[in-house]
Design a protein around this motif. Structure first.
Motif: not given
Ligand code: ATP
Ligand code: MG
Length: 401
Positions: A40-60
């Motif tokens: 369920g992880i989503k990766i949102d890549g932008q010009r100057d940074r990226m976000y890994v959207v966790l969708n309920g997964n543990e950050a650690d």
């Protein structure tokens, strides 16, 4: 407070002008590979940074998997909040409360990349700071050395709150700098040279020379194990194992003994160059370091290098052994490299190899033998293994050439 995403900062790659899209795509691929076991992880890549959207997964758990990915400068678990000051101040308080321990100090570090936002940086620091001071009894501000830093980043689409920065592995994303082949022995140096090249964004395929029965299966296993360590850094490592016994025996029959080492290295380089050409790579990487052994004097390098005009990259050329050992320990190849099994170069090493070989002389000695068909045969008989970093998943490809 549960983080909902990881914010990833690129560092060096964000300065690469119009190549940036390619870099971002490569980094996204590396991250997707490294996180493939999370659902369920989503990766949102932008010009100057990226976000890994966790969708309920543990950050650690995700943080752990991001630490070794080349091309990431730093990253922070974060929460995305709408641009509403009331909602923001509750979310910020909840975040600080969740990590606060008695006696902790804090500061707010706001950044406003969207200048149209109603509060400027100072006002933001003050706004969040006073709300936290009012609501967490005993907490104090320390701007120089705080225990907790609340990072507030205002962007046009939302505001991101975070409190921790992790160092990334640095370098450039795998494959962003193209493909090269790595001459990989079982020794200490070449795995470190491979690691440093991968860190600069090179995709590598390994070439290993193997001389059974003079070198043992355990010597080959060493190289496979090292290949798996390199594979674990970017998901995959292709290793070509070249049968080298016949060529080495012929060299020892035909070339005067003090020139066998030079001729052996020249043939290894010619074969590696042919594999490089077939695999469409553009450079050869070695673990050579100037002055280390007889084959690494400038005279030797000159006589050996003369067989090709392909760029040979020697990341360790000026490194001291102690520094190389430190990196080998850090990346986990040291314990494998010091296993005592000998490789083909050690087994056949002459009693007194020329430390100052002459290119003309070695060319003259080689001119009595037609090595070309043997080079072709060795390349045709290469065994190619695809390493995944996990022994049980390695697969053999026997029809590559
Ligand atoms: P290493 O620690 O990497 O084995 P070394 O200090 O033993 O290097 P050499 O034996 O002169 O030095 O090897 C120099 C380089 O030649 C190695 O770093 C590696 O890139 C390449 N090389 C040596 N042996 C092999 C082999 N059997 N197969 C592939 N490449 C090799
Ligand atoms: Mg060696």
């Amino acid at each position: 407070m549960k983080y909902d995403r990881i914010l990833i900062r690129y560092g060096e790659l964000s300065t690469k002008g119009k190549n940036r899209k390619k870099f971002v795509d490569k980094l996204r691929n590396s991250i997707a590979d490294a996180l493939s076991s999370f659902s369920g992880i989503k990766i949102d890549g932008q010009r100057d940074r990226m976000y890994v959207v966790l969708n309920g997964n543990e950050a650690d758990a995700v943080v752990h998997s991001l630490k070794n990915i080349f091309g990431i400068q730093s990253f922070s678990p974060a929460i995305k909040v709408e641009r509403d000051l009331e909602v923001l101040k509750d979310a910020a308080l909840e975040l600080v409360t969740s990590i606060y321990k008695d006696g902790n100090t804090f500061k707010v570090s706001a950044r406003r990349s969207d200048k149209t936002f109603s509060l400027d940086t100072n006002e933001l620091n003050h706004f969040f700071g006073s709300h936290i001071l009012k609501n967490i009894p005993g907490i104090k501000v320390d701007v120089k050395n705080p225990d907790i830093t609340l990072q507030v980043e205002v962007r046009s689409e939302a505001v991101y709150l975070s409190s921790e920065n992790f160092a990334g592995a640095g370098g450039l994303p795998t494959g962003a700098s193209g493909k090269a082949v790595l001459m990989l022995s079982g020794g200490l140096d070449s795995p470190v040279a491979g690691y440093l090249s991968m860190k600069r964004g090179l995709e590598l395929e390994g070439v290993h020379f193997f001389s059974p029965p003079f070198t043992s299966e355990r010597a080959k296993q060493k190289v496979v194990d090292i290949g798996n360590v390199l594979a674990s850094m970017n998901g995959r490592f292709v290793l070509h194992i070249v049968p080298f016994t016949e060529i080495q025996q012929l060299i020892h029959k035909q070339i005067p003994e003090n020139y066998t080492m030079t001729a052996t290295r020249r043939l290894m380089l010619r074969i590696t160059d042919e594999i490089r050409r077939r695999q469409e790579a553009l450079a050869i990487i070695t673990g050579e370091s100037v002055g280390q052994v007889a084959s690494q004097t400038l005279e030797s390098m000159y006589a050996i290098n003369a067989v090709t005009s392909t760029p040979i990259i020697r990341p360790l050329v000026t490194s001291d052994k102690g520094d190389i050992v430190d990196i080998a320990k850090q990346i986990g190849t040291y314990d494998i490299s010091i296993r005592p099994y000998e490789d083909c170069c050690t087994v056949f090493v002459p009693a007194s190899p020329k430390t100052k070989p002459k290119k003309e002389k070695v060319e003259f000695y080689e001119s009595f033998v037609d090595f070309e068909p043997m080079i072709k045969e060795a390349v045709d008989k290469v065994e190619t293994i695809i390493l995944t970093g996990k022994q049980e998943n390695n697969s053999l490809m026997d029809s590559l050439f």
